[in-house]
Motif scaffolding. Structure first.
Motif: not given
Length: 550
Positions: A59-65, A99-101, A285-286, A293-298
Protein backbone atom coordinates in the motif's frame (compact mmCIF):
# COMPACT_ATOMS: atom_id res chain seq x y z
CA UNK A 1 31.89 35.03 -4.16
CA UNK A 2 28.65 36.95 -3.57
CA UNK A 3 25.76 34.75 -2.55
CA UNK A 4 22.25 35.70 -3.58
CA UNK A 5 20.46 34.51 -0.46
CA UNK A 6 17.01 35.45 -1.75
CA UNK A 7 17.46 33.40 -4.90
CA UNK A 8 18.83 30.45 -2.90
CA UNK A 9 15.93 30.50 -0.41
CA UNK A 10 13.24 31.08 -3.04
CA UNK A 11 14.60 28.30 -5.24
CA UNK A 12 14.76 25.88 -2.32
CA UNK A 13 11.32 26.55 -0.82
CA UNK A 14 9.70 26.74 -4.27
CA UNK A 15 11.34 23.45 -5.28
CA UNK A 16 10.29 21.88 -1.98
CA UNK A 17 6.69 22.98 -2.56
CA UNK A 18 6.67 21.53 -6.09
CA UNK A 19 8.30 18.31 -4.83
CA UNK A 20 5.69 17.88 -2.09
CA UNK A 21 2.91 18.60 -4.60
CA UNK A 22 4.37 15.97 -6.94
CA UNK A 23 4.48 13.32 -4.19
CA UNK A 24 0.89 14.11 -3.14
CA UNK A 25 -0.46 14.31 -6.69
CA UNK A 26 1.24 11.08 -7.73
CA UNK A 27 -0.05 9.32 -4.61
CA UNK A 28 -3.59 10.60 -5.20
CA UNK A 29 -3.43 9.35 -8.80
CA UNK A 30 -2.25 5.93 -7.72
CA UNK A 31 -4.96 5.83 -5.07
CA UNK A 32 -7.55 6.77 -7.70
CA UNK A 33 -6.33 3.98 -10.00
CA UNK A 34 -6.44 1.48 -7.15
CA UNK A 35 -9.85 2.67 -5.91
CA UNK A 36 -11.10 1.06 -2.69
CA UNK A 37 -8.65 -1.81 -3.12
CA UNK A 38 -6.08 -0.15 -0.83
CA UNK A 39 -8.41 -0.35 2.16
CA UNK A 40 -9.41 -3.87 1.14
CA UNK A 41 -5.75 -4.91 1.02
CA UNK A 42 -5.24 -3.69 4.58
CA UNK A 43 -8.55 -5.19 5.70
CA UNK A 44 -8.20 -8.62 4.04
CA UNK A 45 -4.49 -9.33 4.01
CA UNK A 46 -3.57 -8.62 7.61
CA UNK A 47 -4.58 -11.96 9.09
CA UNK A 48 -1.16 -12.25 10.74
CA UNK A 49 1.75 -9.82 11.35
CA UNK A 50 3.81 -11.13 8.40
CA UNK A 51 0.92 -10.57 5.98
CA UNK A 52 0.51 -7.16 7.62
CA UNK A 53 4.11 -6.28 6.73
CA UNK A 54 3.51 -7.25 3.09
CA UNK A 55 0.21 -5.32 2.98
CA UNK A 56 1.84 -2.22 4.49
CA UNK A 57 4.73 -2.44 2.03
CA UNK A 58 2.39 -2.79 -0.97
CA UNK A 59 0.00 0.00 0.00
CA UNK A 60 2.82 2.43 0.85
CA UNK A 61 4.58 1.59 -2.41
CA UNK A 62 1.34 2.47 -4.23
CA UNK A 63 0.44 5.73 -2.47
CA UNK A 64 4.07 6.81 -1.91
CA UNK A 65 3.45 7.79 1.71
CA UNK A 66 4.18 5.81 4.84
CA UNK A 67 2.38 8.57 6.76
CA UNK A 68 -0.74 7.99 4.64
CA UNK A 69 -0.61 4.23 5.21
CA UNK A 70 -0.08 4.65 8.93
CA UNK A 71 -2.90 7.21 9.20
CA UNK A 72 -5.18 4.79 7.29
CA UNK A 73 -4.11 1.98 9.64
CA UNK A 74 -4.86 4.14 12.70
CA UNK A 75 -8.32 4.75 11.23
CA UNK A 76 -8.91 1.02 10.68
CA UNK A 77 -7.82 0.24 14.25
CA UNK A 78 -10.08 3.00 15.56
CA UNK A 79 -13.01 1.60 13.55
CA UNK A 80 -12.36 -1.92 14.85
CA UNK A 81 -11.33 -3.42 11.49
CA UNK A 82 -7.81 -4.22 12.66
CA UNK A 83 -6.18 -5.29 15.92
CA UNK A 84 -3.11 -3.61 17.42
CA UNK A 85 -0.86 -6.59 16.55
CA UNK A 86 -2.02 -6.55 12.94
CA UNK A 87 -1.42 -2.79 12.82
CA UNK A 88 2.17 -3.20 14.04
CA UNK A 89 2.93 -5.44 11.06
CA UNK A 90 1.39 -2.91 8.64
CA UNK A 91 3.44 -0.08 10.20
CA UNK A 92 6.65 -2.11 9.77
CA UNK A 93 5.77 -2.76 6.13
CA UNK A 94 4.96 0.94 5.60
CA UNK A 95 8.48 1.85 6.71
CA UNK A 96 9.92 -0.44 4.04
CA UNK A 97 7.44 0.76 1.39
CA UNK A 98 8.38 4.41 1.88
CA UNK A 99 11.93 3.67 0.63
CA UNK A 100 10.51 3.30 -2.90
CA UNK A 101 10.55 7.10 -3.35
CA UNK A 102 14.23 7.30 -2.46
CA UNK A 103 15.04 4.60 -5.05
CA UNK A 104 12.96 6.47 -7.66
CA UNK A 105 14.97 9.63 -6.93
CA UNK A 106 18.15 7.56 -7.16
CA UNK A 107 17.39 6.83 -10.84
CA UNK A 108 18.15 10.54 -11.45
CA UNK A 109 16.01 11.42 -14.47
CA UNK A 110 15.63 15.08 -13.53
CA UNK A 111 16.72 16.18 -17.02
CA UNK A 112 13.51 14.59 -18.41
CA UNK A 113 11.14 16.06 -15.79
CA UNK A 114 9.57 18.67 -18.10
CA UNK A 115 8.70 16.21 -20.95
CA UNK A 116 7.23 13.86 -18.30
CA UNK A 117 5.10 16.73 -16.94
CA UNK A 118 3.97 17.52 -20.51
CA UNK A 119 2.95 13.88 -21.07
CA UNK A 120 1.00 13.85 -17.81
CA UNK A 121 -0.77 17.08 -18.80
CA UNK A 122 -1.82 15.58 -22.15
CA UNK A 123 -3.29 12.52 -20.41
CA UNK A 124 -5.14 14.73 -17.91
CA UNK A 125 -6.56 17.37 -20.27
CA UNK A 126 -7.10 15.55 -23.57
CA UNK A 127 -8.73 12.31 -22.38
CA UNK A 128 -12.14 11.92 -20.75
CA UNK A 129 -11.57 8.37 -19.44
CA UNK A 130 -11.20 8.54 -15.64
CA UNK A 131 -8.64 5.71 -15.64
CA UNK A 132 -6.42 7.48 -18.20
CA UNK A 133 -6.82 10.78 -16.34
CA UNK A 134 -5.69 9.09 -13.11
CA UNK A 135 -2.66 7.60 -14.90
CA UNK A 136 -1.95 11.10 -16.23
CA UNK A 137 -2.08 12.35 -12.65
CA UNK A 138 0.54 9.76 -11.68
CA UNK A 139 2.80 10.71 -14.62
CA UNK A 140 2.37 14.46 -13.95
CA UNK A 141 3.15 13.98 -10.25
CA UNK A 142 6.18 11.85 -11.14
CA UNK A 143 7.59 14.57 -13.40
CA UNK A 144 6.77 17.32 -10.89
CA UNK A 145 8.62 15.39 -8.20
CA UNK A 146 11.85 15.48 -10.22
CA UNK A 147 11.32 19.08 -11.36
CA UNK A 148 10.96 20.18 -7.72
CA UNK A 149 14.06 18.20 -6.84
CA UNK A 150 16.03 19.97 -9.60
CA UNK A 151 14.96 23.38 -8.26
CA UNK A 152 15.87 22.40 -4.68
CA UNK A 153 19.22 21.17 -5.94
CA UNK A 154 19.93 24.56 -7.53
CA UNK A 155 19.05 26.29 -4.27
CA UNK A 156 21.30 24.00 -2.24
CA UNK A 157 24.42 24.27 -4.42
CA UNK A 158 25.63 27.36 -2.61
CA UNK A 159 25.29 25.79 0.84
CA UNK A 160 28.74 24.24 0.63
CA UNK A 161 30.35 27.70 0.53
CA UNK A 162 28.61 28.83 3.73
CA UNK A 163 30.93 28.55 6.71
CA UNK A 164 28.06 28.01 9.14
CA UNK A 165 26.83 25.04 7.09
CA UNK A 166 30.34 23.57 6.92
CA UNK A 167 30.61 23.82 10.71
CA UNK A 168 27.20 22.17 11.09
CA UNK A 169 28.15 19.21 8.89
CA UNK A 170 31.36 18.69 10.85
CA UNK A 171 29.34 18.79 14.09
CA UNK A 172 26.84 16.22 12.72
CA UNK A 173 29.67 13.92 11.66
CA UNK A 174 31.25 14.15 15.12
CA UNK A 175 27.95 14.09 17.02
CA UNK A 176 25.43 11.71 15.36
CA UNK A 177 22.69 12.58 17.87
CA UNK A 178 22.71 16.17 16.54
CA UNK A 179 22.09 14.77 13.03
CA UNK A 180 19.18 12.67 14.33
CA UNK A 181 17.62 15.72 16.01
CA UNK A 182 18.00 17.87 12.87
CA UNK A 183 16.47 15.13 10.67
CA UNK A 184 13.58 14.65 13.09
CA UNK A 185 12.75 18.35 13.44
CA UNK A 186 12.97 19.04 9.70
CA UNK A 187 10.71 16.08 8.85
CA UNK A 188 8.16 17.16 11.47
CA UNK A 189 8.10 20.63 9.86
CA UNK A 190 7.87 19.36 6.25
CA UNK A 191 5.54 16.43 7.14
CA UNK A 192 7.21 14.19 4.56
CA UNK A 193 10.18 11.89 5.09
CA UNK A 194 10.31 11.39 1.30
CA UNK A 195 11.00 15.13 0.89
CA UNK A 196 13.66 15.30 3.60
CA UNK A 197 15.40 12.19 2.31
CA UNK A 198 15.24 13.64 -1.21
CA UNK A 199 16.97 16.78 0.13
CA UNK A 200 19.52 14.56 1.88
CA UNK A 201 20.22 12.75 -1.39
CA UNK A 202 20.83 16.07 -3.16
CA UNK A 203 23.14 17.37 -0.41
CA UNK A 204 25.13 14.15 -0.47
CA UNK A 205 25.36 14.21 -4.28
CA UNK A 206 26.82 17.74 -4.12
CA UNK A 207 29.39 16.69 -1.48
CA UNK A 208 27.76 19.13 0.93
CA UNK A 209 27.41 16.28 3.44
CA UNK A 210 29.65 13.33 4.20
CA UNK A 211 28.15 9.88 4.68
CA UNK A 212 29.04 10.08 8.40
CA UNK A 213 26.84 13.19 8.72
CA UNK A 214 24.09 12.06 6.34
CA UNK A 215 23.19 8.71 7.95
CA UNK A 216 22.15 10.08 11.38
CA UNK A 217 19.96 12.67 9.59
CA UNK A 218 18.36 9.77 7.69
CA UNK A 219 17.58 8.03 11.01
CA UNK A 220 15.99 11.25 12.27
CA UNK A 221 13.88 11.51 9.11
CA UNK A 222 12.31 8.15 10.00
CA UNK A 223 11.46 9.37 13.51
CA UNK A 224 10.01 12.65 12.23
CA UNK A 225 7.60 10.95 9.84
CA UNK A 226 5.79 9.35 12.79
CA UNK A 227 4.25 12.71 13.73
CA UNK A 228 1.54 12.30 11.06
CA UNK A 229 0.25 9.10 12.68
CA UNK A 230 0.37 10.76 16.11
CA UNK A 231 -1.67 13.70 14.82
CA UNK A 232 -4.13 11.31 13.13
CA UNK A 233 -4.66 9.49 16.43
CA UNK A 234 -5.47 12.58 18.51
CA UNK A 235 -8.99 12.32 19.88
CA UNK A 236 -9.45 8.75 18.61
CA UNK A 237 -9.76 5.49 20.53
CA UNK A 238 -7.10 4.14 22.86
CA UNK A 239 -6.35 1.37 20.34
CA UNK A 240 -5.67 3.95 17.61
CA UNK A 241 -3.39 6.00 19.88
CA UNK A 242 -1.47 2.84 20.74
CA UNK A 243 -1.04 2.04 17.02
CA UNK A 244 0.36 5.55 16.40
CA UNK A 245 2.72 5.28 19.37
CA UNK A 246 4.00 1.93 18.11
CA UNK A 247 5.15 3.75 14.96
CA UNK A 248 7.15 6.16 17.14
CA UNK A 249 8.67 3.37 19.26
CA UNK A 250 9.54 1.27 16.20
CA UNK A 251 11.58 4.06 14.63
CA UNK A 252 13.09 5.18 17.95
CA UNK A 253 14.31 1.66 18.74
CA UNK A 254 15.63 1.32 15.19
CA UNK A 255 17.56 4.59 15.49
CA UNK A 256 19.10 3.55 18.82
CA UNK A 257 20.16 0.18 17.34
CA UNK A 258 21.74 1.81 14.27
CA UNK A 259 23.48 4.54 16.28
CA UNK A 260 25.15 1.76 18.27
CA UNK A 261 26.33 0.07 15.06
CA UNK A 262 26.84 3.33 13.13
CA UNK A 263 30.53 2.73 12.30
CA UNK A 264 30.07 -0.77 10.79
CA UNK A 265 26.84 0.38 9.09
CA UNK A 266 28.66 3.32 7.48
CA UNK A 267 31.41 0.96 6.31
CA UNK A 268 28.81 -1.41 4.85
CA UNK A 269 27.09 1.40 2.88
CA UNK A 270 30.48 2.57 1.60
CA UNK A 271 31.21 -0.99 0.50
CA UNK A 272 27.85 -1.18 -1.34
CA UNK A 273 28.54 2.15 -3.02
CA UNK A 274 31.88 0.97 -4.37
CA UNK A 275 30.87 -2.61 -5.16
CA UNK A 276 27.67 -1.68 -7.04
CA UNK A 277 29.03 1.59 -8.44
CA UNK A 278 26.10 3.51 -6.96
CA UNK A 279 25.57 7.21 -7.59
CA UNK A 280 25.26 9.38 -4.43
CA UNK A 281 21.43 9.50 -4.57
CA UNK A 282 21.17 5.73 -4.91
CA UNK A 283 23.69 5.29 -2.07
CA UNK A 284 21.33 7.13 0.32
CA UNK A 285 18.40 5.12 -1.09
CA UNK A 286 20.23 1.86 -0.31
CA UNK A 287 21.08 3.16 3.18
CA UNK A 288 17.40 4.04 3.73
CA UNK A 289 16.22 0.66 2.46
CA UNK A 290 18.81 -1.26 4.49
CA UNK A 291 17.86 0.66 7.65
CA UNK A 292 14.13 -0.07 7.34
CA UNK A 293 14.41 -3.69 6.17
CA UNK A 294 16.96 -4.56 8.87
CA UNK A 295 14.95 -2.71 11.52
CA UNK A 296 11.85 -4.72 10.57
CA UNK A 297 13.75 -8.03 10.64
CA UNK A 298 15.20 -7.21 14.07
CA UNK A 299 11.93 -6.07 15.66
CA UNK A 300 9.48 -8.42 13.90
CA UNK A 301 9.92 -11.26 16.46
CA UNK A 302 9.08 -8.75 19.21
CA UNK A 303 5.67 -7.63 17.88
CA UNK A 304 3.92 -9.11 20.92
CA UNK A 305 6.41 -7.35 23.22
CA UNK A 306 5.82 -4.05 21.39
CA UNK A 307 2.05 -4.49 21.78
CA UNK A 308 2.50 -5.25 25.50
CA UNK A 309 4.81 -2.26 26.03
CA UNK A 310 2.56 0.24 24.29
CA UNK A 311 -0.43 -1.09 26.26
CA UNK A 312 1.48 -0.36 29.47
CA UNK A 313 2.60 3.09 28.26
CA UNK A 314 -0.94 4.05 27.16
CA UNK A 315 -3.13 2.46 29.85
CA UNK A 316 -6.90 2.36 29.89
CA UNK A 317 -9.73 0.15 28.79
CA UNK A 318 -9.52 -0.55 25.09
CA UNK A 319 -12.73 0.67 23.46
CA UNK A 320 -12.31 -1.80 20.65
CA UNK A 321 -15.42 -2.53 18.62
CA UNK A 322 -15.03 -5.77 16.72
CA UNK A 323 -16.75 -5.03 13.42
CA UNK A 324 -15.47 -8.07 11.54
CA UNK A 325 -17.82 -10.99 10.79
CA UNK A 326 -17.78 -13.76 13.40
CA UNK A 327 -20.18 -16.34 11.98
CA UNK A 328 -19.64 -16.43 8.21
CA UNK A 329 -17.91 -19.76 7.65
CA UNK A 330 -17.49 -20.35 3.87
CA UNK A 331 -17.02 -24.12 4.39
CA UNK A 332 -20.65 -24.41 5.53
CA UNK A 333 -21.89 -23.09 2.18
CA UNK A 334 -20.55 -26.18 0.39
CA UNK A 335 -21.65 -28.77 2.96
CA UNK A 336 -24.85 -27.28 4.40
CA UNK A 337 -26.31 -24.12 2.77
CA UNK A 338 -29.21 -24.17 5.26
CA UNK A 339 -26.87 -23.92 8.25
CA UNK A 340 -24.84 -21.26 6.41
CA UNK A 341 -28.06 -19.26 6.04
CA UNK A 342 -28.55 -19.51 9.80
CA UNK A 343 -25.01 -18.19 10.31
CA UNK A 344 -25.79 -15.24 8.02
CA UNK A 345 -28.82 -14.49 10.23
CA UNK A 346 -26.59 -14.60 13.34
CA UNK A 347 -24.30 -12.04 11.69
CA UNK A 348 -27.36 -9.97 10.79
CA UNK A 349 -28.23 -9.93 14.51
CA UNK A 350 -24.82 -8.35 15.24
CA UNK A 351 -25.56 -5.81 12.52
CA UNK A 352 -28.88 -4.98 14.19
CA UNK A 353 -27.17 -4.63 17.59
CA UNK A 354 -24.73 -2.15 16.04
CA UNK A 355 -27.64 -0.03 14.78
CA UNK A 356 -29.32 0.11 18.21
CA UNK A 357 -26.11 0.88 20.10
CA UNK A 358 -24.99 3.38 17.45
CA UNK A 359 -28.32 5.24 17.59
CA UNK A 360 -28.01 5.39 21.39
CA UNK A 361 -24.53 6.89 21.00
CA UNK A 362 -25.81 9.43 18.45
CA UNK A 363 -28.43 10.67 20.93
CA UNK A 364 -25.92 10.73 23.78
CA UNK A 365 -23.93 13.04 21.52
CA UNK A 366 -27.02 15.28 21.21
CA UNK A 367 -27.47 15.33 24.99
CA UNK A 368 -23.83 15.80 26.05
CA UNK A 369 -22.00 17.24 22.96
CA UNK A 370 -19.19 14.83 23.91
CA UNK A 371 -17.25 13.93 20.73
CA UNK A 372 -16.55 10.48 22.15
CA UNK A 373 -20.18 9.49 21.53
CA UNK A 374 -20.01 10.76 17.95
CA UNK A 375 -16.88 8.68 17.30
CA UNK A 376 -18.54 5.58 18.74
CA UNK A 377 -21.68 6.12 16.64
CA UNK A 378 -19.61 6.49 13.46
CA UNK A 379 -17.59 3.37 14.34
CA UNK A 380 -20.82 1.40 14.61
CA UNK A 381 -22.00 2.87 11.30
CA UNK A 382 -18.77 1.72 9.64
CA UNK A 383 -19.30 -1.68 11.23
CA UNK A 384 -22.82 -1.83 9.75
CA UNK A 385 -21.45 -1.01 6.29
CA UNK A 386 -18.73 -3.64 6.64
CA UNK A 387 -21.16 -6.36 7.73
CA UNK A 388 -23.57 -5.29 4.97
CA UNK A 389 -20.88 -6.01 2.37
CA UNK A 390 -19.66 -9.23 3.98
CA UNK A 391 -23.10 -10.75 4.61
CA UNK A 392 -24.31 -9.80 1.12
CA UNK A 393 -21.29 -11.51 -0.49
CA UNK A 394 -21.88 -14.55 1.73
CA UNK A 395 -25.54 -14.68 0.64
CA UNK A 396 -24.50 -14.46 -3.02
CA UNK A 397 -22.42 -17.61 -2.53
CA UNK A 398 -25.34 -19.33 -0.77
CA UNK A 399 -27.75 -18.38 -3.58
CA UNK A 400 -25.79 -20.54 -6.01
CA UNK A 401 -26.68 -23.63 -3.94
CA UNK A 402 -29.89 -25.63 -3.81
CA UNK A 403 -32.29 -24.24 -1.17
CA UNK A 404 -35.76 -25.32 -0.09
CA UNK A 405 -38.78 -23.02 -0.49
CA UNK A 406 -38.64 -22.15 3.22
CA UNK A 407 -34.92 -21.43 2.98
CA UNK A 408 -35.52 -19.24 -0.08
CA UNK A 409 -38.04 -17.18 1.93
CA UNK A 410 -35.54 -16.89 4.78
CA UNK A 411 -32.86 -15.88 2.30
CA UNK A 412 -35.11 -13.11 0.92
CA UNK A 413 -35.99 -11.83 4.41
CA UNK A 414 -32.33 -11.63 5.44
CA UNK A 415 -31.33 -9.87 2.22
CA UNK A 416 -34.15 -7.32 2.63
CA UNK A 417 -33.35 -6.75 6.32
CA UNK A 418 -29.69 -6.07 5.45
CA UNK A 419 -30.78 -3.22 3.21
CA UNK A 420 -33.06 -1.74 5.86
CA UNK A 421 -30.45 -1.92 8.63
CA UNK A 422 -27.83 -0.34 6.37
CA UNK A 423 -30.22 2.57 5.74
CA UNK A 424 -30.88 2.85 9.49
CA UNK A 425 -27.11 3.22 9.90
CA UNK A 426 -27.14 6.06 7.36
CA UNK A 427 -29.89 7.88 9.28
CA UNK A 428 -27.89 7.38 12.48
CA UNK A 429 -24.91 9.03 10.77
CA UNK A 430 -27.18 11.87 9.63
CA UNK A 431 -28.14 12.54 13.26
CA UNK A 432 -24.45 12.75 14.23
CA UNK A 433 -23.80 15.21 11.38
CA UNK A 434 -26.77 17.34 12.46
CA UNK A 435 -25.49 17.49 16.05
CA UNK A 436 -22.04 18.40 14.67
CA UNK A 437 -23.72 21.20 12.72
CA UNK A 438 -25.51 22.33 15.91
CA UNK A 439 -22.22 22.47 17.86
CA UNK A 440 -20.17 24.15 15.10
CA UNK A 441 -22.84 26.79 14.42
CA UNK A 442 -23.45 27.26 18.17
CA UNK A 443 -27.15 26.50 17.68
CA UNK A 444 -29.25 26.34 20.84
CA UNK A 445 -32.33 24.12 21.01
CA UNK A 446 -35.05 25.15 23.43
CA UNK A 447 -36.03 22.95 26.39
CA UNK A 448 -39.30 22.13 24.60
CA UNK A 449 -37.42 20.98 21.49
CA UNK A 450 -35.01 18.81 23.54
CA UNK A 451 -37.96 17.23 25.40
CA UNK A 452 -39.82 16.52 22.15
CA UNK A 453 -36.73 15.01 20.50
CA UNK A 454 -36.16 12.73 23.50
CA UNK A 455 -39.79 11.58 23.45
CA UNK A 456 -39.65 10.76 19.74
CA UNK A 457 -36.26 9.06 20.15
CA UNK A 458 -37.55 6.85 23.00
CA UNK A 459 -40.50 5.72 20.89
CA UNK A 460 -38.27 5.16 17.82
CA UNK A 461 -35.67 3.08 19.66
CA UNK A 462 -38.45 1.03 21.27
CA UNK A 463 -40.00 0.45 17.82
CA UNK A 464 -36.64 -0.58 16.37
CA UNK A 465 -35.88 -3.04 19.19
CA UNK A 466 -39.37 -4.54 18.92
CA UNK A 467 -38.94 -4.99 15.15
CA UNK A 468 -35.65 -6.82 15.67
CA UNK A 469 -37.11 -9.07 18.39
CA UNK A 470 -40.08 -9.88 16.14
CA UNK A 471 -37.81 -10.65 13.20
CA UNK A 472 -35.29 -12.86 14.99
CA UNK A 473 -37.93 -14.64 17.14
CA UNK A 474 -40.38 -14.88 14.21
CA UNK A 475 -43.06 -13.31 16.45
CA UNK A 476 -46.02 -12.02 14.38
CA UNK A 477 -47.77 -10.43 17.40
CA UNK A 478 -44.74 -8.23 18.14
CA UNK A 479 -44.43 -7.40 14.46
CA UNK A 480 -48.01 -6.00 14.51
CA UNK A 481 -47.04 -3.84 17.50
CA UNK A 482 -44.26 -2.34 15.38
CA UNK A 483 -46.81 -1.15 12.81
CA UNK A 484 -48.91 0.55 15.49
CA UNK A 485 -45.81 2.16 17.00
CA UNK A 486 -44.76 3.45 13.59
CA UNK A 487 -48.21 5.03 13.09
CA UNK A 488 -47.73 6.89 16.40
CA UNK A 489 -44.31 8.09 15.24
CA UNK A 490 -45.77 9.35 11.94
CA UNK A 491 -48.43 11.26 13.86
CA UNK A 492 -45.83 12.56 16.32
CA UNK A 493 -43.68 13.86 13.48
CA UNK A 494 -46.61 15.80 11.97
CA UNK A 495 -47.51 17.30 15.37
CA UNK A 496 -43.89 18.28 16.11
CA UNK A 497 -43.52 19.93 12.70
CA UNK A 498 -46.63 22.06 13.41
CA UNK A 499 -45.30 23.01 16.86
CA UNK A 500 -41.99 23.95 15.27
CA UNK A 501 -43.72 26.23 12.72
CA UNK A 502 -45.66 27.91 15.55
CA UNK A 503 -42.42 28.52 17.52
CA UNK A 504 -40.81 29.89 14.36
CA UNK A 505 -43.71 32.31 13.76
CA UNK A 506 -43.62 33.45 17.39
CA UNK A 507 -39.84 34.06 17.19
CA UNK A 508 -39.11 31.42 19.83
CA UNK A 509 -36.91 29.37 17.46
CA UNK A 510 -34.06 30.33 15.14
CA UNK A 511 -33.78 29.13 11.53
CA UNK A 512 -30.66 27.04 12.27
CA UNK A 513 -32.33 25.42 15.29
CA UNK A 514 -35.31 24.62 13.08
CA UNK A 515 -33.08 22.88 10.51
CA UNK A 516 -31.54 20.67 13.20
CA UNK A 517 -34.87 19.90 14.89
CA UNK A 518 -36.87 19.10 11.74
CA UNK A 519 -34.10 17.01 10.15
CA UNK A 520 -33.58 14.93 13.30
CA UNK A 521 -37.30 14.08 13.64
CA UNK A 522 -37.35 13.30 9.90
CA UNK A 523 -34.48 10.83 10.31
CA UNK A 524 -36.19 9.21 13.31
CA UNK A 525 -39.42 8.83 11.32
CA UNK A 526 -37.51 7.10 8.51
CA UNK A 527 -35.83 4.75 10.98
CA UNK A 528 -39.32 3.77 12.12
CA UNK A 529 -40.30 3.16 8.47
CA UNK A 530 -37.40 0.73 8.06
CA UNK A 531 -38.44 -0.94 11.32
CA UNK A 532 -41.83 -1.62 9.74
CA UNK A 533 -40.16 -3.07 6.62
CA UNK A 534 -38.30 -5.55 8.83
CA UNK A 535 -41.42 -6.45 10.84
CA UNK A 536 -43.73 -6.88 7.83
CA UNK A 537 -41.74 -9.86 6.55
CA UNK A 538 -42.89 -11.76 9.66
CA UNK A 539 -46.58 -10.87 9.36
CA UNK A 540 -47.03 -11.46 5.66
CA UNK A 541 -43.96 -11.87 3.42
CA UNK A 542 -45.99 -11.35 0.23
CA UNK A 543 -47.23 -7.93 1.41
CA UNK A 544 -43.81 -6.29 1.59
CA UNK A 545 -43.98 -3.46 -0.91
CA UNK A 546 -41.42 -1.07 0.59
CA UNK A 547 -43.70 1.94 0.66
CA UNK A 548 -41.72 2.98 3.73
CA UNK A 549 -38.26 2.77 2.16
CA UNK A 550 -36.31 5.86 1.15
Amino acid sequence: MDINYQEMIFQFIGGLGIFLFGIKYMGDGLQSVAGDRLKDILDRFTTNPFMGVLAGLLVTGLIQSSSGTTALTVGLVSAGFMTLRQAIGVIMGANIGTTVTAFIIGIDIGAYSLPIIALGSILIFFFKNIKITSIGQVVFGFGTLFFGLELMSGGMKLLRSLEVFQDLTVSMANNPILGVVIGTIFTIIVQSSSATIGILQELFSQNALTLDAALPVLFGDNIGTTITAVLASIGTSIAARRAAFVHVLFNLFGTVIFLIILIPFTSFITFLQNALNLNPEMTIAFAHGTFNVTNTIIQFPFIFALAWLVTKLIPGEDEFIDTKPQHLNPILIEHSPGIALGQAKEELKRMSDFSVTGLNEAFQFLKTSDKKHAEHALQYEKGINNLDKKITNYLLDISAKSLSVKERDEFSNIADAIRDIERIGDHMENVVELVDYKINKKVCLSDDEITELNEMYDLTISTLKTAYTAFFDNNAALAKNVISYEEKIDKMERVLRKKHIMRLNEGKCSGDAGIVFVDIISNLERIADHSVNIAESIINPESKNYLHSD
